[in-house]
Scaffold this active site. Structure first.
Site, PDB file in Angstrom:
ATOM      1  N   LYS A 115       0.955  -1.245   0.031  1.00  0.00           N
ATOM      2  CA  LYS A 115      -0.095   0.033  -0.102  1.00  0.00           C
ATOM      3  C   LYS A 115       1.023   1.185  -0.106  1.00  0.00           C
ATOM      4  CE  LYS A 115      -3.993  -1.879   2.086  1.00  0.00           C
ATOM      5  NZ  LYS A 115      -5.020  -1.829   3.630  1.00  0.00           N
ATOM      6  N   LYS A 217      -8.189 -10.477  -9.386  1.00  0.00           N
ATOM      7  CA  LYS A 217      -9.124 -10.745  -8.598  1.00  0.00           C
ATOM      8  C   LYS A 217     -10.145 -10.013  -8.393  1.00  0.00           C
ATOM      9  CE  LYS A 217      -9.128 -10.638  -3.139  1.00  0.00           C
ATOM     10  NZ  LYS A 217      -8.631 -10.706  -1.696  1.00  0.00           N
ATOM     11  N   LYS A 220     -13.899  -4.125  -5.998  1.00  0.00           N
ATOM     12  CA  LYS A 220     -14.078  -2.420  -6.150  1.00  0.00           C
ATOM     13  C   LYS A 220     -13.680  -1.267  -6.536  1.00  0.00           C
ATOM     14  CE  LYS A 220     -13.374  -2.026  -1.236  1.00  0.00           C
ATOM     15  NZ  LYS A 220     -13.789  -3.283   0.100  1.00  0.00           N
TER      16      LYS A 220
END
Length: 355
Positions: A115, A217, A220
């Protein structure tokens, strides 16, 4: 000496719409666990600001995740549903754990590396300390089990490391105050204040991939809405997305091994298996050798049958934010009682003066 009471804790971040992957990978399992465990389910809104401080509508997203919990079948009366920031003991225990955990432990967390990217110096301190807050989320209730996916296993291992170090560092005070509880550690039985929380893995993991690319994967954040089935999609939208899902020109294979080099086929068969409760082998037994023009309509019918009622219930619940807030308020009050019991003991163990 007593032992820890079995208790499940899990949390979901209020970021973006939940989709089929979230339902099969988490919510469906949360619902099933209610029959065998006491459960605490949390919308972890404090976690959501570690990577992105400013959100357009964090409160609305928190309500949406809560509505998804309820629409999926989680019972907020028998179990506890709340949002993390309502219970300040999460943050209080996280600070204690920040002082227990070592910087080297945090630097090894792969999610932080992913991240933070190349600009790690510009990442927030909250992102680095995310696993410490996650440990506090779990251990402020002295939870014994956490349902985890592959991406959270390392964080749960860190939770166990923090619990072990706290128990060891304060072993004398824990014993003096009679706060130790028996637990197994390898072949030995030891005692400590915090449990060594175990991962809870229910059956084979359901990894749901994008409907537009079977190698990625379902997410959203994917710019294409056709890549995922949102829990807010109605029956028509669900059927349309299944119909448009990417496939290859070959019929379905006659055995499961034939799916290995066909990611889109493997993904759709896996979705059918998860929604129906069948094994992949059983799905292939029914549809092996048949074209996708036969399989897709059957999958669409199944997905609509399973998901459309949840979507409708989620929209109904979301239309009444006062009701959702009431569920969160009630859950927060009940969670707060449990969390404060833990923190009173922690303050006494550490030597922090309080009531």
């Amino acid at each position: 000496m007593s032992s820890f009471k079995p208790l499940v804790f899990s949390g979901v971040q209020p970021t973006g719409n939940l989709h089929l992957g979230n339902y099969l990978g988490a919510l469906q399992k949360f619902v099933a666990l209610q029959d065998s465990h006491d459960c605490i389910y949390c919308v972890v809104d404090l976690h959501s600001i570690t990577a992105q401080l400013v959100h357009d509508d964090l409160a609305g997203q928190t309500r949406a995740i809560t509505a998804a919990f309820l629409a999926s079948g989680i019972d907020p009366k028998k179990h506890i549903v709340f949002n993390q920031s309502r219970v300040p003991q999460h943050a209080e225990l996280a600070w204690v754990f920040n002082c227990v955990a070592r910087i080297g432990w945090m630097n090894r967390m792969t999610q932080f590396k992913d991240k933070a990217g190349k600009d790690r110096e510009n990442a927030s301190l909250g992102l680095l300390a995310y696993p410490s807050l996650m440990a506090a989320d779990i251990l402020v209730y002295r939870a014994t089990h956490v349902p985890v996916g592959d991406d959270q296993k390392q964080h749960l291992e860190l939770t166990r490391d923090i619990a072990t170090k706290f128990n060891n560092d304060f072993s004398k005070r824990i014993a003096e105050r009679g706060l130790g509880v028996e637990m197994a550690m390898g072949e030995e039985t030891v005692n400590g204040f915090f449990p060594l929380t175990e991962p809870l893995i229910e059956g084979p993991a359901t990894r749901v991939m994008s409907l537009r690319d079977g190698t990625k994967k379902m997410s959203k954040s994917d710019p294409s809405d056709l890549s995922r089935i949102n829990l807010t999609d109605d029956a028509d939208a669900i059927a349309k997305k299944i119909k448009k899902a990417k496939t290859d020109p070959e019929p379905l294979p006659s055995d499961v091994d034939g799916l290995a080099a066909r990611p889109e086929a493997e993904n759709l068969v896996g979705i059918y298996a998860a929604l129906s409760g069948m094994s992949r082998a059983a799905v292939i037994g029914d549809f092996g050798g048949k074209q996708f023009s036969v399989f897709k309509p059957a999958l669409a019918e199944l997905a609509v049958d399973k998901l459309a009622p949840i979507s409708a219930e989620m929209r109904r619940i979301s239309a009444d934010p006062g009701f959702v807030d009431g569920v969160l308020r009630d859950g927060g009050e009940r969670a707060g009682v449990l969390a404060e019991q833990t923190m009173k003991s922690v303050r006494a163990i550490v030597g922090l003066l309080g009531d």
